[in-house]
Design an enzyme around this catalytic site. Sequence first.
Site, PDB file in Angstrom:
ATOM      1  CE  LYS A  87      20.455 -11.141   6.666  1.00  0.00           C
ATOM      2  NZ  LYS A  87      21.029 -12.152   5.770  1.00  0.00           N
TER       3      LYS A  87
HETATM    4  O1  G3P Z   1      24.936 -12.100   4.009  1.00  0.00           O
HETATM    5  C1  G3P Z   1      24.569 -11.357   2.893  1.00  0.00           C
HETATM    6  C2  G3P Z   1      25.027 -12.067   1.702  1.00  0.00           C
HETATM    7  O2  G3P Z   1      24.276 -13.211   1.517  1.00  0.00           O
HETATM    8  C3  G3P Z   1      25.112 -11.298   0.463  1.00  0.00           C
HETATM    9  O3  G3P Z   1      26.149 -11.876  -0.210  1.00  0.00           O
HETATM   10  O4  G3P Z   1      27.504 -12.470  -2.114  1.00  0.00           O
HETATM   11  O5  G3P Z   1      25.047 -12.005  -2.402  1.00  0.00           O
HETATM   12  O6  G3P Z   1      26.636 -10.159  -1.927  1.00  0.00           O
HETATM   13  P1  G3P Z   1      26.341 -11.613  -1.757  1.00  0.00           P
END
Ligand code: G3P
Length: 217
Positions: A87
């Site tokens: 990633k």
């Molecule tokens: O996959 C990316 C994710 O982990 C980000 O999620 O909820 O932190 O915006 P969030």
Amino acid sequence: MKFFIDTANLEQIKEAQALGILDGVTTNPSLMAKEGITGETNIINHYKEICELVDGDVSAEVISTDFDGMVREGEALAALNPQIVVKLPMIKDGVKACKYFSSKGIKTNVTLVFSVGQALLAAKAGATYVSPFLGRLDDISTDGMNLISEIRLVFDNYKFKTQILAASVRNTMHIVNCAKLGSDVMTGPLSAIEGLLKHPLTDSGLATFLADYQKGN
Ligand code: G3P
């Protein structure tokens, strides 16, 4: 649409795997920290454990922000298990590293994508997955879901093989809408996935069936 779970929590990964619908796992440094997994050795061991729990792709994020560092880290991560997807952040060196890994047949996930232009660059660099963060766009009062549909249009125009991995999915309707728009993959929390199970008519219908069965006995 493939279902990935977006967590480093082993119990939640096991639960999603047991449901029989899990196609992979995504992690990031924040999700690792949330589980108290810190330090290179612990993080590497955690990736190994996750790979043992699931059959599909497991995204492991590099920390370096320069090309050489990303290559060094990404190669070490990819060597852990064929399930590992390197990633990479959507920055200039991340795009270069994406091209490097894709030309070597190593799977990549370009993360922190917030525009069609960024997704296009990632696809041009041969990314296996591109991760538009729809929830974070919603957070700043823009339409995250619109980004998914625009990337779908562009990728279809040119038949890019790069898969759209809708990320920063926060709720069940995000998942449903991603499916409607033709996202290849979504990654979200277990709670959002389990939300798909729920309908009050299912609950009341089942209660009636069970009560009627009892009447006949
Ligand atoms: O996959 C990316 C994710 O982990 C980000 O999620 O909820 O932190 O915006 P969030």
